[in-house]
Design a protein around this motif. Structure first.
Motif, PDB file in Angstrom:
ATOM      1  N   GLY A 110     -20.046 -12.093 -13.181  1.00 57.49           N
ATOM      2  CA  GLY A 110     -21.209 -12.963 -13.251  1.00 57.49           C
ATOM      3  C   GLY A 110     -21.770 -13.179 -11.856  1.00 57.49           C
ATOM      4  O   GLY A 110     -21.182 -12.750 -10.862  1.00 57.49           O
ATOM      5  N   THR A 111     -22.901 -13.847 -11.792  1.00 54.10           N
ATOM      6  CA  THR A 111     -23.519 -14.160 -10.501  1.00 54.10           C
ATOM      7  C   THR A 111     -24.381 -15.405 -10.643  1.00 54.10           C
ATOM      8  O   THR A 111     -24.802 -15.742 -11.746  1.00 54.10           O
ATOM      9  CB  THR A 111     -24.355 -12.973  -9.963  1.00 54.10           C
ATOM     10  N   ASN A 112     -24.640 -16.067  -9.531  1.00 56.33           N
ATOM     11  CA  ASN A 112     -25.544 -17.224  -9.526  1.00 56.33           C
ATOM     12  C   ASN A 112     -26.963 -16.839  -9.150  1.00 56.33           C
ATOM     13  O   ASN A 112     -27.898 -17.566  -9.443  1.00 56.33           O
ATOM     14  CB  ASN A 112     -25.031 -18.291  -8.554  1.00 56.33           C
ATOM     15  N   GLY A 113     -27.097 -15.720  -8.457  1.00 52.48           N
ATOM     16  CA  GLY A 113     -28.413 -15.258  -8.054  1.00 52.48           C
ATOM     17  C   GLY A 113     -28.426 -13.758  -7.895  1.00 52.48           C
ATOM     18  O   GLY A 113     -27.403 -13.142  -7.587  1.00 52.48           O
TER      19      GLY A 113
ATOM     20  N   ARG B 249     -31.438  -9.599  -1.152  1.00 45.72           N
ATOM     21  CA  ARG B 249     -30.167 -10.215  -0.757  1.00 45.72           C
ATOM     22  C   ARG B 249     -28.996  -9.887  -1.670  1.00 45.72           C
ATOM     23  O   ARG B 249     -27.879 -10.319  -1.426  1.00 45.72           O
ATOM     24  CB  ARG B 249     -30.335 -11.730  -0.659  1.00 45.72           C
ATOM     25  N   GLY B 250     -29.228  -9.158  -2.750  1.00 45.96           N
ATOM     26  CA  GLY B 250     -28.136  -8.757  -3.626  1.00 45.96           C
ATOM     27  C   GLY B 250     -27.702  -9.865  -4.564  1.00 45.96           C
ATOM     28  O   GLY B 250     -28.483 -10.735  -4.939  1.00 45.96           O
ATOM     29  N   LEU B 251     -26.421  -9.824  -4.941  1.00 45.03           N
ATOM     30  CA  LEU B 251     -25.824 -10.804  -5.840  1.00 45.03           C
ATOM     31  C   LEU B 251     -25.207 -11.905  -4.990  1.00 45.03           C
ATOM     32  O   LEU B 251     -24.466 -11.612  -4.038  1.00 45.03           O
ATOM     33  CB  LEU B 251     -24.744 -10.160  -6.700  1.00 45.03           C
ATOM     34  N   THR B 252     -25.488 -13.161  -5.335  1.00 43.82           N
ATOM     35  CA  THR B 252     -25.042 -14.272  -4.498  1.00 43.82           C
ATOM     36  C   THR B 252     -24.411 -15.384  -5.332  1.00 43.82           C
ATOM     37  O   THR B 252     -24.665 -15.516  -6.525  1.00 43.82           O
ATOM     38  CB  THR B 252     -26.217 -14.860  -3.686  1.00 43.82           C
ATOM     39  N   THR B 253     -23.591 -16.175  -4.643  1.00 37.77           N
ATOM     40  CA  THR B 253     -22.936 -17.332  -5.235  1.00 37.77           C
ATOM     41  C   THR B 253     -22.794 -18.399  -4.145  1.00 37.77           C
ATOM     42  O   THR B 253     -22.679 -18.056  -2.962  1.00 37.77           O
ATOM     43  CB  THR B 253     -21.566 -16.949  -5.841  1.00 37.77           C
ATOM     44  N   PRO B 254     -22.820 -19.678  -4.500  1.00 39.28           N
ATOM     45  CA  PRO B 254     -22.815 -20.715  -3.465  1.00 39.28           C
ATOM     46  C   PRO B 254     -21.523 -20.841  -2.654  1.00 39.28           C
ATOM     47  O   PRO B 254     -21.556 -21.287  -1.524  1.00 39.28           O
ATOM     48  CB  PRO B 254     -23.048 -22.012  -4.243  1.00 39.28           C
ATOM     49  N   ASN B 255     -20.392 -20.452  -3.219  1.00 39.95           N
ATOM     50  CA  ASN B 255     -19.111 -20.720  -2.572  1.00 39.95           C
ATOM     51  C   ASN B 255     -18.548 -19.462  -1.908  1.00 39.95           C
ATOM     52  O   ASN B 255     -18.369 -18.435  -2.572  1.00 39.95           O
ATOM     53  CB  ASN B 255     -18.121 -21.258  -3.613  1.00 39.95           C
ATOM     54  N   PRO B 256     -18.223 -19.527  -0.612  1.00 39.09           N
ATOM     55  CA  PRO B 256     -17.702 -18.343   0.081  1.00 39.09           C
ATOM     56  C   PRO B 256     -16.382 -17.825  -0.496  1.00 39.09           C
ATOM     57  O   PRO B 256     -16.149 -16.619  -0.525  1.00 39.09           O
ATOM     58  CB  PRO B 256     -17.522 -18.789   1.523  1.00 39.09           C
TER      59      PRO B 256
ATOM     60  N   HIS C 100     -31.868 -13.707 -17.433  1.00 38.88           N
ATOM     61  CA  HIS C 100     -33.049 -13.513 -16.590  1.00 38.88           C
ATOM     62  C   HIS C 100     -33.318 -14.669 -15.632  1.00 38.88           C
ATOM     63  O   HIS C 100     -34.012 -14.490 -14.637  1.00 38.88           O
ATOM     64  CB  HIS C 100     -34.289 -13.253 -17.458  1.00 38.88           C
ATOM     65  N   SER C 101     -32.739 -15.844 -15.887  1.00 38.89           N
ATOM     66  CA  SER C 101     -33.003 -16.985 -14.999  1.00 38.89           C
ATOM     67  C   SER C 101     -32.408 -16.798 -13.606  1.00 38.89           C
ATOM     68  O   SER C 101     -32.780 -17.490 -12.665  1.00 38.89           O
ATOM     69  CB  SER C 101     -32.469 -18.282 -15.616  1.00 38.89           C
ATOM     70  N   LYS C 102     -31.494 -15.847 -13.426  1.00 43.69           N
ATOM     71  CA  LYS C 102     -30.847 -15.620 -12.130  1.00 43.69           C
ATOM     72  C   LYS C 102     -31.659 -14.685 -11.229  1.00 43.69           C
ATOM     73  O   LYS C 102     -31.413 -14.599 -10.032  1.00 43.69           O
ATOM     74  CB  LYS C 102     -29.453 -15.021 -12.332  1.00 43.69           C
TER      75      LYS C 102
ATOM     76  N   THR D 288     -28.533  -7.713 -19.461  1.00 38.12           N
ATOM     77  CA  THR D 288     -29.340  -8.917 -19.331  1.00 38.12           C
ATOM     78  C   THR D 288     -30.190  -9.098 -20.584  1.00 38.12           C
ATOM     79  O   THR D 288     -30.199  -8.245 -21.464  1.00 38.12           O
ATOM     80  CB  THR D 288     -30.191  -8.879 -18.042  1.00 38.12           C
ATOM     81  N   ASP D 289     -30.912 -10.191 -20.635  1.00 36.52           N
ATOM     82  CA  ASP D 289     -31.692 -10.496 -21.836  1.00 36.52           C
ATOM     83  C   ASP D 289     -33.128 -10.009 -21.712  1.00 36.52           C
ATOM     84  O   ASP D 289     -33.597  -9.638 -20.638  1.00 36.52           O
ATOM     85  CB  ASP D 289     -31.637 -11.998 -22.137  1.00 36.52           C
ATOM     86  N   SER D 290     -33.819 -10.062 -22.833  1.00 39.51           N
ATOM     87  CA  SER D 290     -35.178  -9.528 -22.920  1.00 39.51           C
ATOM     88  C   SER D 290     -36.213 -10.366 -22.170  1.00 39.51           C
ATOM     89  O   SER D 290     -37.370  -9.966 -22.071  1.00 39.51           O
ATOM     90  CB  SER D 290     -35.597  -9.386 -24.380  1.00 39.51           C
ATOM     91  N   GLY D 291     -35.818 -11.491 -21.595  1.00 42.73           N
ATOM     92  CA  GLY D 291     -36.716 -12.266 -20.752  1.00 42.73           C
ATOM     93  C   GLY D 291     -36.905 -11.651 -19.376  1.00 42.73           C
ATOM     94  O   GLY D 291     -37.754 -12.079 -18.597  1.00 42.73           O
ATOM     95  N   THR D 292     -36.142 -10.615 -19.077  1.00 39.70           N
ATOM     96  CA  THR D 292     -36.249  -9.909 -17.810  1.00 39.70           C
ATOM     97  C   THR D 292     -37.543  -9.098 -17.806  1.00 39.70           C
ATOM     98  O   THR D 292     -37.832  -8.386 -18.771  1.00 39.70           O
ATOM     99  CB  THR D 292     -35.027  -8.988 -17.615  1.00 39.70           C
TER     100      THR D 292
END
Length: 179
Positions: A98-101, A106-113, A135-137, A157-161
């Motif tokens: 999974g990913t947060n962004g 910037r690629g795939l990101t997450t808040p915690n190192p 798609h929200s990410k 991913t979903d069709s909202g992309t």
């Protein structure tokens, strides 16, 4: 995004190997996948997520290895050097991440190192690397980069992309599956 995550999880079932091992990352979409796994599944699962591991324990035919470390309160996921050492020792057929962004720049990101470090190690364990994200990410940058899109084999991913977002993924290399 629960409906989208459920559709993504159901599509991800098609990518489970017929035998072997699977690594499931922490997160709500990977949790949806764990919840969707049926009783005819006979695989070894690894996860750093207590909720994911608990869901998998309900499936009679699977073996579950909970990868340990320091638990984060926010995600109930194990992080830290201990889990990184464990990940260095295993090899799996498929990892579902999974990913947060997800950003082209910037690629795939997450808040915690610490979670980013675990996600990086997860990618290195697997023959096939699949990103599960709604798609929200897309277009979000959330702290620490844990992967580039080129590090991923398949994005479900979903069709909202949007068509533009799909093209960005394809241009980086991964196959894209829209549900």
């Amino acid at each position: 995004m629960s409906e989208e995550k459920t559709r993504i999880a159901k599509a991800a079932l098609d990518y489970l190997p017929s035998s072997g091992s699977v690594l499931l990352d922490a997160g709500t979409t990977t949790q949806a996948l764990a919840d969707a796994i049926g009783p005819d599944t006979h695989l070894r699962f690894y996860s750093n997520s207590v909720p994911v591991a608990f869901s998998l324990l309900k499936v009679p035919g699977v073996e579950v290895d909970l990868l340990g470390g320091t638990l984060r309160r926010t995600t109930v996921a194990a992080v830290g050097e201990r889990i990184c050492r464990m990940l260095d020792e295993i090899n799996v057929d498929v990892v579902f991440l999974g990913t947060n962004g997800l950003s082209a720049a910037r690629g795939l990101t997450t808040p915690n190192p610490e979670e980013a470090a675990v996600k990086r190690r997860m990618l290195a364990t697997a023959e096939t690397r699949i990103l599960l994200t709604d798609h929200s990410k897309f277009g979000l940058v959330r702290g620490i980069r844990h992967a580039e899109l080129r590090d991923i084999d398949i994005v479900i991913t979903d069709s909202g992309t949007t068509a533009k977002q799909c093209e960005m993924i394809r241009a980086a290399g991964p196959e894209i599956v829209l549900v």
